[in-house]
Enzyme design. Structure first.
Site, mmCIF file in Angstrom:
data_model
loop_
_atom_site.group_PDB
_atom_site.id
_atom_site.type_symbol
_atom_site.label_atom_id
_atom_site.label_comp_id
_atom_site.label_asym_id
_atom_site.label_seq_id
_atom_site.Cartn_x
_atom_site.Cartn_y
_atom_site.Cartn_z
ATOM 1 N N GLU A 163 5.054 7.469 -2.362
ATOM 2 C CA GLU A 163 4.826 6.090 -1.932
ATOM 3 C C GLU A 163 6.038 5.199 -2.225
ATOM 4 O O GLU A 163 5.915 3.990 -2.377
ATOM 5 C CB GLU A 163 3.569 5.553 -2.618
ATOM 6 C CG GLU A 163 2.313 6.329 -2.220
ATOM 7 C CD GLU A 163 1.092 5.896 -2.989
ATOM 8 O OE1 GLU A 163 0.517 4.846 -2.642
ATOM 9 O OE2 GLU A 163 0.707 6.600 -3.945
ATOM 10 N N SER A 208 -2.645 6.785 -1.587
ATOM 11 C CA SER A 208 -2.401 6.582 -0.159
ATOM 12 C C SER A 208 -2.963 7.693 0.723
ATOM 13 O O SER A 208 -2.423 7.992 1.783
ATOM 14 C CB SER A 208 -0.898 6.426 0.110
ATOM 15 O OG SER A 208 -0.453 5.180 -0.342
ATOM 16 N N SER A 228 -1.497 -6.566 2.727
ATOM 17 C CA SER A 228 -2.331 -5.629 1.974
ATOM 18 C C SER A 228 -3.678 -6.257 1.642
ATOM 19 O O SER A 228 -3.819 -7.476 1.556
ATOM 20 C CB SER A 228 -1.625 -5.212 0.686
ATOM 21 O OG SER A 228 -0.401 -4.577 0.961
#
EC number: 6.3.2.4
Length: 349
Positions: free
Chosen positions: A16, A187, A322
């Site tokens: 990530e 993720s 987000s």
């Protein structure tokens, strides 16, 4: 008043890495906006994929361009030669998603540095990262979860006589569909949905290539809801949001491909359900000893009104798009106010 020097730590040794750079850029902009610009000085510190720490102009350039450096661009022998800028940091703001970032490792190092830092400490980060330890903690706290089974890589790879029996046991205990997940990745990396015996075998083999600990969860037809938590000893919960998507499940590609998923804030839910989710989010936060921030994810089965706790994320994505900052925006705390509050919570802690 002198400005507080914030060490913005980003990049990191995980899959990530690029997501971390995006989050850090948004936080840097927020720290240089409005009242925050009079309170804080930002010192970007970039951790390359090979583990080398870089500050100064190079870190600024990575943050601005959002382009990772190649490991060949630095000397690997600099691995533990920390930049001199680190001595100036008064509060750390780690923005490192995934392994080596939100699993307690960097939190242990920052603790040894004896400098305040944003987010959970070693325990909260480690338990929040490992899905098996997390689920065991939630079960001990009496929080409802879907059925699951934990296995180790050795059960999948080491003995070909054991593997078929393992698959039979999973099939009998959880049924299909089920989800196979590496215990320590974020993720949605390495996650697969199994609908048959052959797909289960392939999913377990794949997950074992990512992690030595694997969790398998029973599939459930449900709405996917999320709630943000903010605070230390007296945390508060945000409004509840919902994620919808056009794929079979919320995998990595769906999560990070524009237009494949949609965020709905606030989620259209009965008030009773909202209150339950907020209470459970705070309980989950306290159960793993989290602090500062976390996003807590849920499954909601409308037909039965059952709520299942899915997981806690102690360092969620932090761009302006987000879910975590958007949930607080809808609750009445702007992005700039949110990063300020997190720094104040770090100093308080």
């Amino acid at each position: 008043m002198a400005k507080i020097r914030i060490g913005l730590l980003f990049g990191g040794r995980s899959g990530e890495h690029e997501v971390s750079i995006n989050s850090a850029q948004a936080i840097a902009q927020a720290l240089q906006t409005g009242e925050n610009d009079h309170k804080y000085d930002v010192i970007p510190v970039y951790i390359q994929k090979n583990g080398v720490w870089i500050a100064g102009e190079t870190a600024d350039e990575v943050l601005e361009s959002k382009t990772p450096l190649s490991p060949e661009d630095t000397n690997p022998y600099q691995l533990w030669q920390f930049p001199p800028e680190l001595q100036e940091v008064e509060v750390w703001f780690p923005v490192l998603h995934g392994p080596n970032g939100e699993d307690g490792t960097i939190q242990g190092l920052l603790t040894l540095m004896q400098v305040p830092f944003v987010g959970s400490g070693v325990l909260g980060s480690a338990v929040g990262m490992d899905k098996i330890a997390m689920k065991m903690a939630f079960a001990q706290a009496g929080l409802p979860q879907v059925k699951y089974k934990a296995v180790e890589r050795s059960q999948i790879w080491s003995n070909p006589c054991i593997f078929p029996k393992l698959c039979d046991d999973i099939e009998a205990g959880l049924g299909y569909p089920c989800f196979v997940k590496p215990a320590n990745l974020g993720s949605s990396v390495g996650i697969a949905k199994a609908r048959s015996h052959s797909e289960l075998e392939a999913a377990l083999d794949s997950a074992a290539s990512y992690d030595r600990r694997i969790v398998i969860e029973a599939g459930v037809t449900a709405r996917e809801l999320e709630c943000a938590v903010l605070g230390n000893d007296n945390p508060k919960a945000s409004v509840v949001g919902e994620i919808t998507f056009d794929s079979d499940f919320y995998d990595y590609e769906t999560k990070y491909t524009e237009g494949r998923s949609q965020i709905h804030i606030p989620a259209s839910l009965p008030e009773k359900v909202i209150k339950q989710i907020q209470e459970m989010a705070i309980q989950a936060f306290k159960t793993v000893d989290a602090s500062g921030l976390a996003r807590v994810d849920f499954f909601y089965v409308e037909e039965t009104q059952a709520i299942y706790l899915n997981e806690i994320n102690t360092l969620p994505g932090f761009t302006k798009f987000s879910m975590y900052p958007q949930l607080w925006q809808a609750t009445g705390i702007s992005f700039e106010q949110l990063v300020d509050k997190l720094i104040q919570l770090a100093l308080e802690k």
